[in-house]
Design an enzyme around this catalytic site. Sequence first.
Site, PDB file in Angstrom:
ATOM      1  N   ASP A 300       0.917  -1.110   0.028  1.00 32.84           N
ATOM      2  CA  ASP A 300       0.037  -0.223   0.017  1.00 32.84           C
ATOM      3  C   ASP A 300       0.776   1.307  -0.107  1.00 32.84           C
ATOM      4  O   ASP A 300       2.086   1.185   0.190  1.00 32.84           O
ATOM      5  CB  ASP A 300      -0.934   0.037   1.023  1.00 32.84           C
ATOM      6  CG  ASP A 300      -2.167   0.911   0.942  1.00 32.84           C
ATOM      7  OD1 ASP A 300      -2.028   1.565   0.040  1.00 32.84           O
ATOM      8  OD2 ASP A 300      -3.316   0.824   1.553  1.00 32.84           O
TER       9      ASP A 300
HETATM   10  C1  NOJ Z   1      -3.956   4.010   0.124  1.00 35.88           C
HETATM   11  C2  NOJ Z   1      -5.301   2.876   0.389  1.00 35.88           C
HETATM   12  O1  NOJ Z   1      -5.083   2.546   1.448  1.00 35.88           O
HETATM   13  C3  NOJ Z   1      -5.137   2.115  -0.879  1.00 35.88           C
HETATM   14  O2  NOJ Z   1      -6.470   1.594  -0.711  1.00 35.88           O
HETATM   15  C4  NOJ Z   1      -5.213   2.577  -2.168  1.00 35.88           C
HETATM   16  O3  NOJ Z   1      -5.541   1.597  -3.172  1.00 35.88           O
HETATM   17  C5  NOJ Z   1      -4.026   3.393  -2.343  1.00 35.88           C
HETATM   18  N1  NOJ Z   1      -3.695   4.405  -1.332  1.00 35.88           N
HETATM   19  C6  NOJ Z   1      -3.725   3.820  -3.646  1.00 35.88           C
HETATM   20  O4  NOJ Z   1      -4.484   5.083  -3.657  1.00 35.88           O
END
Ligand code: NOJ
Length: 766
Positions: A300
């Site tokens: 993430d």
């Molecule tokens: C953080 C989020 O937790 C995740 O779900 C998301 O896909 C990513 N950022 C990318 O934006």
Amino acid sequence: MKYIYIIRSIFLFSFLTVSIISCTELLSNESNPESLNTIDQKVETLLSKMTLEEKIGQMNQYNGFWDFTGPAPKGGHAEKKYEDLKNGLVGSMLNVRGVKDVTAVQKVAVEQSRLGIPLIIGFDVIHGYKTISPIPIAESASWDLDAIKKSAEMAALESSAAGINWTFAPMVDISRDARWGRVMEGAGEDPYLGSKIAEARINGFQGNNLSLNSTIAACAKHFAAYGFAEAGRDYNTVDIGTSTLYNMVFPPFIAAKNAGVKTFMNSFNELNGIPATGNKYLQRDILKEEWAYDGFIVSDWGSITEMIAHGHAKDGEHAAELALNAGSDMDMESYLYVKHLENLVGNDKVNLNSIDDATRRILKVKFELGLFDDPYKYCDLQREKEITGSEEINNAALDIAKKSIVLLKNNNNLLPLKREGQKIALIGALASDKTSPLGSWRIAADDNTAISVLEGLNQYPGNTVTFAKGADLTYGKTEFVSELKINTTDKSEFKKAKEVAINADVVVMVLGEHGFQSGEGRSRTSLDLPGVQQELLEEIFSVNSNIVLVLNNGRPLAINWADENIPAILEAWQLGTQSGHAIAQVLYGDYNPSGKLPMTFPRNVGQVPLYYNYKNTGRPNLPGPDSVFWSHYNDEENTPLYPFGYGLSYSTFNYSNLRITNNFKKNSKIEITIDVKNTGAIEGKEVVQLYIRDKYASITRPVKELKGFELLNLKAGETKVAKFELTEKELGFYDNQGKWILEKGEFEVYVGTNSQTQNKKSFELK
Ligand code: NOJ
């Protein structure tokens, strides 16, 4: 935001002025993987040509230059990103969208880097792209797997036409805590429903053929246990036992894997002391080995770096080592793989095989998408123009929006509204809001593009609608990255709203949360109506009690007072672009509501986490009239306000004649049937739900577990038989070592209209 545009211009200018190398080695005949048979062979051929640096490059994902969906990196890194693209050091970009911009970055990767490996372009297509469908918790309330699949299919169609080929969805995290802002993005609290929905959404995004230009790769996230953040605070620590991990958290991920999801994303949280990103047990032992998953895992946003703050990694280099060794294949926005992996290989801290394995997995998905055959297959300006906001996509968004609405209360059949001669007072700032219904994951959608409730009601000319907002709900900017402030003082228009209400036959109040009040980083300690809305509701009630309350929210709210006093309540979440039309059609009875709650609504935030599949405790009931020695609160009931699976209809349904074929023997199955009759005056839909209770077991089981559901459409007076099957799969469970077991003993099976049904039969597992 200004500097972002400057960086963008610099980037596009540099891109356009460089000379374009016409054809890369990779796309030349000599190495064209077309001549080889399988994708695996193509991957191997390509891998054999790659330097270590280029392999690591594939494992590097950069954010684009414009939208940020995480903490913006200092300085923007625009120059470095561009250089890295040219040098084949970027495998993927996220948040680059639109044919023009995607073509620009793809061209650099394909036409300027040595091997010309195309980028995979990721984006959070969470519930629609430009045309927004209901937030996922709302769609889940439909329990309509075909409609959910269709919604994902439309999102894939629209986003693929804008150059995107990979969505970071579905989020399949189970959560029992309404304080957590991201419950809006999931399917609620139940692993069985969550698994079915995960499968439907993945099938919708990926279709049967990933190499088409209308399908995109999906991503099951966040692996794992992100939804169990302590106290519902986003990114917080998770500490849960093996039984919860295996029986509650894992099932939707297993369903996702079985549905062929191409990627997984790990999570920000630590799990029992080890951050998920550096968690070998989760990523390598469970996912890649035990489940034999062959897609790739993306970290993430910045989660590799965050292992330093967690107190798990010493520094960036250590974090990269931990993440790679634990099985994270692609680094989203930490820049640590591209910075340190080469050294780490040199120092024998990471194995070359792990790099090859990660690169293989990433390349495989790119081949499956057909990117090597045509890196610009998603980049057709004409197609983008034709598909964006098309009628087909809007129709599907309206269809699922209607199906997502849950009727919570309808005393004296106040709903549906009469069509003629009524004076309607429409009150609440959200009633005219055209941005809030889009929710918080709507990066590509334009503000003010949702149909408001006011606009929806105005489609019905037989009545007069007078609008008064009563109070502003919010102030400040509503940009994706900004903090939205809740107005807690402004009551300047209370008086006007009361005047409008006094003269009305019926008052429709649209209250709840703004779309930016739930979602990532938007946890709350209160589940009350935000700001002055409760006061507004009570003031209006004091002059006209004939109120229909329409709730807009991204999480369960505690609305005890409303439930006691307001005659009709409709849960309308954040329903996307077609929101106002969907709500109006339900209010007027053009659509008979059929949604059921995928998450328990508490009476009070103090009850949270509150969920239907709880354990019984040793003291579940009041032992004597004056006893305090049982599991309860002094100041609130144990029961929820509205249970999981709850939802009314303008029809009524009668359940009778629950039958079970036989007792259960190993390797067999039993059949359960029940008659369901529409006893109302109009056609309607009912979600028939089946729950089991394993009465005693070596590891205690929940008081109820959903194990089947069927969505029946019944004409007035019609009876249908709902049929279910129970097999070992539904009756077994994971023990505390994560081993699947099936134990003999007594079971109860419940079939009814929500999780509180007492309509049951018993059987034995012999
Ligand atoms: C953080 C989020 O937790 C995740 O779900 C998301 O896909 C990513 N950022 C990318 O934006």
